[in-house]
Write a protein that holds these residues in place. Structure first.
Motif, PDB file in Angstrom:
ATOM      1  N   SER A   4       0.829  -1.209   0.000  1.00 23.47           N
ATOM      2  CA  SER A   4       0.000   0.000   0.000  1.00 23.47           C
ATOM      3  C   SER A   4       0.865   1.262   0.000  1.00 23.47           C
ATOM      4  CB  SER A   4      -0.979   0.003   1.178  1.00 23.47           C
ATOM      5  OG  SER A   4      -0.317   0.245   2.396  1.00 23.47           O
ATOM      6  N   LEU A   5       1.981   1.234   0.702  1.00 23.24           N
ATOM      7  CA  LEU A   5       2.900   2.380   0.717  1.00 23.24           C
ATOM      8  C   LEU A   5       3.540   2.594  -0.654  1.00 23.24           C
ATOM      9  CD1 LEU A   5       4.682   1.753   4.131  1.00 23.24           C
ATOM     10  CD2 LEU A   5       3.262   3.742   3.555  1.00 23.24           C
ATOM     11  N   THR A   6       4.010   1.517  -1.248  1.00 27.07           N
ATOM     12  CA  THR A   6       4.638   1.616  -2.564  1.00 27.07           C
ATOM     13  C   THR A   6       3.634   2.101  -3.596  1.00 27.07           C
ATOM     14  OG1 THR A   6       6.175  -0.150  -1.968  1.00 27.07           O
ATOM     15  CG2 THR A   6       5.939   0.342  -4.318  1.00 27.07           C
ATOM     16  N   ASN A   7       2.430   1.541  -3.569  1.00 23.82           N
ATOM     17  CA  ASN A   7       1.380   1.986  -4.496  1.00 23.82           C
ATOM     18  C   ASN A   7       1.121   3.479  -4.339  1.00 23.82           C
ATOM     19  OD1 ASN A   7       1.048  -0.662  -5.310  1.00 23.82           O
ATOM     20  ND2 ASN A   7      -0.937  -0.926  -4.342  1.00 23.82           N
ATOM     21  N   TYR A   8       1.106   3.955  -3.092  1.00 26.55           N
ATOM     22  CA  TYR A   8       0.863   5.376  -2.842  1.00 26.55           C
ATOM     23  C   TYR A   8       1.869   6.236  -3.598  1.00 26.55           C
ATOM     24  CZ  TYR A   8       0.853   9.876  -0.481  1.00 26.55           C
ATOM     25  OH  TYR A   8       0.839  11.224  -0.226  1.00 26.55           O
ATOM     26  N   PHE A   9       3.143   5.905  -3.475  1.00 26.82           N
ATOM     27  CA  PHE A   9       4.177   6.710  -4.123  1.00 26.82           C
ATOM     28  C   PHE A   9       4.190   6.529  -5.636  1.00 26.82           C
ATOM     29  CE2 PHE A   9       5.586   6.673   0.291  1.00 26.82           C
ATOM     30  CZ  PHE A   9       5.730   8.050   0.478  1.00 26.82           C
ATOM     31  N   LEU A  10       3.924   5.317  -6.115  1.00 23.00           N
ATOM     32  CA  LEU A  10       3.831   5.112  -7.564  1.00 23.00           C
ATOM     33  C   LEU A  10       2.636   5.887  -8.132  1.00 23.00           C
ATOM     34  CD1 LEU A  10       4.646   1.294  -7.859  1.00 23.00           C
ATOM     35  CD2 LEU A  10       6.128   3.211  -8.499  1.00 23.00           C
ATOM     36  N   LEU A  11       1.535   5.894  -7.407  1.00 22.13           N
ATOM     37  CA  LEU A  11       0.338   6.608  -7.884  1.00 22.13           C
ATOM     38  C   LEU A  11       0.512   8.119  -7.895  1.00 22.13           C
ATOM     39  CD1 LEU A  11      -2.510   4.365  -6.542  1.00 22.13           C
ATOM     40  CD2 LEU A  11      -2.327   5.243  -8.871  1.00 22.13           C
ATOM     41  N   LEU A  12       1.357   8.651  -7.040  1.00 22.02           N
ATOM     42  CA  LEU A  12       1.657  10.087  -7.126  1.00 22.02           C
ATOM     43  C   LEU A  12       2.218  10.410  -8.515  1.00 22.02           C
ATOM     44  CD1 LEU A  12       3.344  10.881  -3.674  1.00 22.02           C
ATOM     45  CD2 LEU A  12       1.070  11.584  -4.445  1.00 22.02           C
ATOM     46  N   ILE A  13       3.127   9.577  -8.977  1.00 26.11           N
ATOM     47  CA  ILE A  13       3.739   9.766 -10.292  1.00 26.11           C
ATOM     48  C   ILE A  13       2.739   9.473 -11.401  1.00 26.11           C
ATOM     49  CG2 ILE A  13       5.531   8.865 -11.850  1.00 26.11           C
ATOM     50  CD1 ILE A  13       7.189   8.401  -9.187  1.00 26.11           C
ATOM     51  N   ILE A  14       1.987   8.388 -11.263  1.00 29.93           N
ATOM     52  CA  ILE A  14       1.005   8.000 -12.290  1.00 29.93           C
ATOM     53  C   ILE A  14      -0.066   9.076 -12.437  1.00 29.93           C
ATOM     54  CG2 ILE A  14      -0.838   6.340 -12.815  1.00 29.93           C
ATOM     55  CD1 ILE A  14       1.065   4.191 -11.443  1.00 29.93           C
ATOM     56  N   ASN A  15      -0.576   9.594 -11.336  1.00 30.08           N
ATOM     57  CA  ASN A  15      -1.616  10.637 -11.395  1.00 30.08           C
ATOM     58  C   ASN A  15      -1.098  11.908 -12.059  1.00 30.08           C
ATOM     59  OD1 ASN A  15      -3.406   8.909 -10.088  1.00 30.08           O
ATOM     60  ND2 ASN A  15      -3.023   9.797  -8.082  1.00 30.08           N
ATOM     61  N   LYS A  16       0.088  12.332 -11.670  1.00 31.04           N
ATOM     62  CA  LYS A  16       0.685  13.538 -12.258  1.00 31.04           C
ATOM     63  C   LYS A  16       0.940  13.330 -13.751  1.00 31.04           C
ATOM     64  CE  LYS A  16       4.630  16.633 -11.730  1.00 31.04           C
ATOM     65  NZ  LYS A  16       5.871  16.895 -10.991  1.00 31.04           N
ATOM     66  N   SER A  17       1.453  12.178 -14.112  1.00 33.60           N
ATOM     67  CA  SER A  17       1.731  11.873 -15.521  1.00 33.60           C
ATOM     68  C   SER A  17       0.449  11.807 -16.337  1.00 33.60           C
ATOM     69  CB  SER A  17       2.490  10.546 -15.635  1.00 33.60           C
ATOM     70  OG  SER A  17       3.739  10.637 -14.994  1.00 33.60           O
ATOM     71  N   THR A  18      -0.614  11.271 -15.738  1.00 36.21           N
ATOM     72  CA  THR A  18      -1.902  11.186 -16.433  1.00 36.21           C
ATOM     73  C   THR A  18      -2.413  12.585 -16.765  1.00 36.21           C
ATOM     74  OG1 THR A  18      -2.459   9.064 -15.399  1.00 36.21           O
ATOM     75  CG2 THR A  18      -4.292  10.370 -16.245  1.00 36.21           C
ATOM     76  N   ARG A  19      -2.348  13.493 -15.791  1.00 36.55           N
ATOM     77  CA  ARG A  19      -2.784  14.878 -16.052  1.00 36.55           C
ATOM     78  C   ARG A  19      -1.950  15.511 -17.166  1.00 36.55           C
ATOM     79  NH1 ARG A  19      -3.023  14.628 -10.467  1.00 36.55           N
ATOM     80  NH2 ARG A  19      -1.035  15.711 -10.211  1.00 36.55           N
ATOM     81  N   ARG A  20      -0.635  15.272 -17.110  1.00 34.60           N
ATOM     82  CA  ARG A  20       0.259  15.837 -18.128  1.00 34.60           C
ATOM     83  C   ARG A  20      -0.047  15.247 -19.515  1.00 34.60           C
ATOM     84  NH1 ARG A  20       6.138  14.760 -17.152  1.00 34.60           N
ATOM     85  NH2 ARG A  20       5.361  14.646 -15.048  1.00 34.60           N
ATOM     86  N   ALA A  21      -0.312  13.943 -19.572  1.00 35.23           N
ATOM     87  CA  ALA A  21      -0.624  13.287 -20.849  1.00 35.23           C
ATOM     88  C   ALA A  21      -1.916  13.845 -21.451  1.00 35.23           C
ATOM     89  CB  ALA A  21      -0.727  11.776 -20.656  1.00 35.23           C
ATOM     90  N   LEU A  22      -2.918  14.027 -20.612  1.00 38.86           N
ATOM     91  CA  LEU A  22      -4.197  14.570 -21.106  1.00 38.86           C
ATOM     92  C   LEU A  22      -4.024  16.005 -21.601  1.00 38.86           C
ATOM     93  CD1 LEU A  22      -6.567  13.052 -18.407  1.00 38.86           C
ATOM     94  CD2 LEU A  22      -6.301  12.304 -20.797  1.00 38.86           C
ATOM     95  N   ASP A  23      -3.199  16.789 -20.920  1.00 36.99           N
ATOM     96  CA  ASP A  23      -2.893  18.147 -21.389  1.00 36.99           C
ATOM     97  C   ASP A  23      -2.194  18.114 -22.739  1.00 36.99           C
ATOM     98  OD1 ASP A  23      -3.992  19.344 -19.154  1.00 36.99           O
ATOM     99  OD2 ASP A  23      -2.045  19.636 -18.139  1.00 36.99           O
ATOM    100  N   ARG A  24      -1.253  17.208 -22.885  1.00 39.12           N
ATOM    101  CA  ARG A  24      -0.517  17.100 -24.154  1.00 39.12           C
ATOM    102  C   ARG A  24      -1.455  16.680 -25.286  1.00 39.12           C
ATOM    103  NH1 ARG A  24       5.314  14.529 -22.231  1.00 39.12           N
ATOM    104  NH2 ARG A  24       5.948  16.424 -21.121  1.00 39.12           N
TER     105      ARG A  24
END
Length: 188
Positions: free
Chosen positions: A49-69
């Motif tokens: 659960s801890l690892t997922n939390y930190f991976l999801l921080l990156i995944i969520n930010k990247s998802t927003r950036r991808a949608l903007d692009r």
């Protein structure tokens, strides 16, 4: 592209469903430690659960950036060696290499099992939501470096797939702990 998204979706479904089943195991098994410095199953679940939390921080930010692009007209291009990166990520689920996890991903023992279970369910939903937002290949528009096992740059689909393989690695660890528990019970 839809095939890739489906593979990632199925890996999420399979691994999170398997994780969920561990919460129904006997309390004694969940807290069994064959050796003092080894994690028990409860600690492994917290670590996931801890690892997922930190991976999801990156995944969520990247998802927003991808949608903007995508909104800004950037074109999705599938690299020629795209499938080979998934094979490299598959190795993560095995015990064939080691890595030093950061201290902030070490289990603390402060969360109870219900909290961990709720976090994992929320993380599963977040991963599925990100995939639904990236249904037309937008996940290929952002790459993030992954230092684990020298994987290098991963797109968002590959990053989520990495998350599933990390879970799978620890499911295998929990299965080994369960086998050791059963063997120790037979010896008594």
């Amino acid at each position: 592209m839809r095939n890739v998204i489906q593979v990632v979706r199925e890996a999420l479904l399979t691994n999170f469903r398997e994780l969920d089943s561990w919460f129904e195991k006997d309390h004694v098994l969940l807290h069994f430690k064959p050796e003092r410095d080894q994690w028990n199953i409860r600690e492994v679940l917290e670590h996931i659960s801890l690892t997922n939390y930190f991976l999801l921080l990156i995944i969520n930010k990247s998802t927003r950036r991808a949608l903007d692009r995508k909104r800004n007209g950037q074109t999705v291009i599938l690299p020629a060696d795209y499938e080979s990166k998934f094979s490299q990520i598959d190795v993560i689920s095995s015990k064939s290499f080691g890595w030093v996890r950061p201290e902030h991903m070490e289990p603390t023992g402060l969360k109870n099992m219900q909290e961990i279970k709720a976090l994992l369910k929320q993380q599963y939903a977040q991963c599925m939501y990100n995939l639904s937002l990236l249904k037309n290949g937008e996940g290929l528009l952002v790459f993030t470096n992954m230092s684990v096992n020298h994987l290098g740059k991963l797109d968002i689909y590959q990053y989520i797939y990495f998350l599933t393989k990390h879970i799978e690695r620890h499911i295998n660890q929990m299965k080994r702990l369960e086998e050791e528990f059963e063997e120790s019970a037979v010896m008594i």
